[in-house]
Scaffold this active site. Sequence first.
Site, short mmCIF file in Angstrom:
data_model
loop_
_atom_site.label_atom_id
_atom_site.label_comp_id
_atom_site.label_asym_id
_atom_site.label_seq_id
_atom_site.Cartn_x
_atom_site.Cartn_y
_atom_site.Cartn_z
N THR A 1 9.30 27.51 -3.82
CA THR A 1 10.63 27.43 -3.33
C THR A 1 11.30 28.82 -3.20
O THR A 1 11.98 29.21 -2.36
CB THR A 1 11.62 26.55 -4.37
OG1 THR A 1 10.84 25.45 -4.46
CG2 THR A 1 12.91 26.47 -4.13
N LYS B 1 15.18 11.37 -4.05
CA LYS B 1 15.45 12.01 -5.67
C LYS B 1 15.34 11.20 -6.58
O LYS B 1 15.76 9.89 -6.54
CB LYS B 1 16.98 12.83 -5.45
CG LYS B 1 16.77 14.00 -6.51
CD LYS B 1 16.14 15.27 -6.04
CE LYS B 1 16.18 16.41 -6.57
NZ LYS B 1 15.62 17.52 -5.84
N LYS C 1 16.54 18.43 5.08
CA LYS C 1 15.83 19.47 4.81
C LYS C 1 14.23 19.06 5.39
O LYS C 1 13.89 19.94 6.20
CB LYS C 1 15.58 19.76 3.33
CG LYS C 1 14.64 20.95 3.03
CD LYS C 1 14.65 21.17 1.47
CE LYS C 1 16.09 21.22 0.74
NZ LYS C 1 15.93 21.24 -0.50
#
Length: 425
Positions: A202, A118, A106
């Site tokens: 987002t 993450k 991404k």
Amino acid sequence: MSIMVPSTTPALITPGRQALDSALHQLAQAAEHLGLDDGLRTMLATPRRSLTVSVPVRREDGRLDVVQGYRVQHNVSRGPAKGGLRFHPSTDIHEVTALAMWMTWKCALVGIPYGGAKGGVAVDPAGLTTRELERLTRRYVNEILPLIGPEKDIPAPDVGTDEQTMAWVMDTYSVNAGYSVPGVVTGKPMTLGGSLGRAGATSRGVQIAALAALGGSPEGVTVAVQGFGKVGALAAQYLSDAGCKVVAVSDVTGAVYAGSGLDIARLRAWVAEEGGVHGYRHADALARDDLFELDVDVLVPAALEGAITEANAPRIRARLIVEGANGPTTPQADEILAASGTTVVPDILANAGGVIVSYLEWVQNMQAYSWSSGEVELKLRDLMQGAYSEVKSLAAERGLTLRQAAHVIGVGRVADAHQMRGLYP
């Protein structure tokens, strides 16, 4: 060739394992299109660092619970690692690894100088008091402290976490450093160095991607949103504000439908008061799974991974799917949707708005500077629209789906960075 990540434990078919299998499948496809050799494929499939920690939590009644926490840095060839921190009971090392990998592609796809990371803790935040959540967060941060930092790995909010969580992370890191380090996290409160426009970034990116894919006027375009939470609720609001007609939404409590269009602002107020869409009086109740089968123009899966499978993909009637969640569509479902002519704007493109504005927040922190909300939104829009145009162009040129094209671009840029840097020693 298929890409396998070495493991010392048997592969269990969990949602996290399924997510990792999907991520590896997508990487294998991109590697094939790019003609990467076996060694580079394996390197791209293997996380740079994976940490599992035990997090003890003192409960209000004096009990001591121990939960599992994780932080995975998938790749740092293009810059410091970047990725959210989620609190969810089903979180495991496989899920966190998959999410870190998707974040790598991404960041490369939208052209920001980060690698993917993450973090997660296997806990239900709804079952904890605020003080328990704070103790959990601070202890988890203390356990992963050697890995994170503004030039090493920058966490952000994700499922089950928010700006308050990021404030605790920043404070814990800063106390250990001996001075305030706002750049160690993004998605912070404004008073601690957060950025204007970060909270809904987002969702705004999902709207930008959806409108770009629609091409024409959004007036009257019907939309269904699966997952009326942090991302889905604001995505529904932004799409409605743009002129789309959001006719159905769902969350963990149920689903609602109104053929004439839902009043999203009123529904969000209901959810804030009641805790879910169930029982909303100004729409008809709908079985949650039935939302996928509605005759709408656009479907936005905005919950967790693996929502669209080979079981329900044949019944999807929407001609455009815009992925607000990470990994909502399995590879088997992808094939079914492609065969039926359904366009899917993939997660690593559609939900990139969050990491884009996280990057902008980090830049502001590192320079002790701030931009207006208008400047932030303009930069977000430029990066999202530029990435969409590039993906669409490559897909048309090579006869690929948008997902395949997005991964070819993202994986290719990371592979180029690996090859340019070389292997040390």
